[in-house]
Design a protein around this motif. Structure first.
Motif, PDB file in Angstrom:
ATOM      1  N   GLU A 120       0.744  -1.197   0.062  1.00 53.27           N
ATOM      2  CA  GLU A 120      -0.180  -0.199  -0.025  1.00 53.27           C
ATOM      3  C   GLU A 120       0.943   1.071  -0.115  1.00 53.27           C
ATOM      4  O   GLU A 120       1.737   0.826   0.835  1.00 53.27           O
ATOM      5  CB  GLU A 120      -1.224  -0.346   0.898  1.00 53.27           C
ATOM      6  N   LEU A 121       0.171   1.844  -0.964  1.00 56.75           N
ATOM      7  CA  LEU A 121       0.854   3.297  -0.135  1.00 56.75           C
ATOM      8  C   LEU A 121       0.551   4.230   0.234  1.00 56.75           C
ATOM      9  O   LEU A 121      -0.368   4.286   0.868  1.00 56.75           O
ATOM     10  CB  LEU A 121       0.548   4.336  -2.161  1.00 56.75           C
ATOM     11  N   PRO A 122       1.544   5.395   1.104  1.00 53.23           N
ATOM     12  CA  PRO A 122       0.469   6.357   2.290  1.00 53.23           C
ATOM     13  C   PRO A 122      -0.846   6.958   1.884  1.00 53.23           C
ATOM     14  O   PRO A 122      -1.088   6.737   0.572  1.00 53.23           O
ATOM     15  CB  PRO A 122       2.285   7.184   2.346  1.00 53.23           C
ATOM     16  N   ARG A 132       3.663   8.423  -9.963  1.00 53.24           N
ATOM     17  CA  ARG A 132       4.736   7.513 -10.870  1.00 53.24           C
ATOM     18  C   ARG A 132       5.322   7.079  -9.411  1.00 53.24           C
ATOM     19  O   ARG A 132       5.414   7.821  -8.649  1.00 53.24           O
ATOM     20  CB  ARG A 132       5.462   8.290 -11.572  1.00 53.24           C
ATOM     21  N   VAL A 133       5.592   5.997  -9.100  1.00 56.46           N
ATOM     22  CA  VAL A 133       6.129   5.082  -8.214  1.00 56.46           C
ATOM     23  C   VAL A 133       7.536   4.689  -8.633  1.00 56.46           C
ATOM     24  O   VAL A 133       7.970   4.084  -9.990  1.00 56.46           O
ATOM     25  CB  VAL A 133       5.432   4.144  -7.006  1.00 56.46           C
TER      26      VAL A 133
END
Length: 143
Positions: A120-122, A132-133
């Motif tokens: 999960e992303l924050p 983008r990650v």
């Protein structure tokens, strides 16, 4: 010289791709694009591209190389890979992917396939969206 572009624009002429990205195909942009894309997908620093330009007798300053790389990135022709606050590489492969950084060699390579799984992303601040990650896995030889 009619250099074809790398991944994502394969088989297209450099000048056509520059025009299609909204960039005027100046002599310097065309020359730098030919140097960038003639070797397939790769990661390159502005300094290395400048060295290649000098070796190929392309009259261009380091500042112009930086400006051109940033223009290509903004136009979607390159992907910027920030390693440290002071070291940036430009990737000719613009699709979503992640990277290994080999410390001591200052080399960036693609992580193959779906090699990174993200949990999960924050929670994203209100009014913002994820664009983008980027994952950079730093490697060194075992001691």
């Amino acid at each position: 010289m009619t250099t074809k572009m790398a991944t994502g624009t394969a088989g297209k002429d450099v000048t056509d791709v520059l025009r299609g990205a909204g960039l005027r195909p100046t002599r310097q942009r065309v020359s730098l694009a030919e140097l960038l894309y003639s070797k397939g997908d790769r990661h390159i620093s502005a300094e290395l591209l400048h060295e290649e330009a000098v070796a190929a007798a392309v009259p261009v300053s380091l500042a112009t190389v930086y400006n051109t790389l940033h223009q290509f990135t903004e136009a979607g022709l390159l992907r910027e890979v920030a390693i440290d606050g002071n070291k940036t590489y430009f990737d000719t492969r613009v699709s979503e992917h992640h990277h290994f950084f080999i410390e001591g060699e200052n080399r960036v390579i693609d992580i193959p396939g779906e090699g990174v799984g993200l949990g999960e992303l924050p929670e994203i601040p209100e009014g913002m969206e994820v664009t983008r990650v980027d994952v950079v896995v730093r490697l060194r030889e075992k001691r």
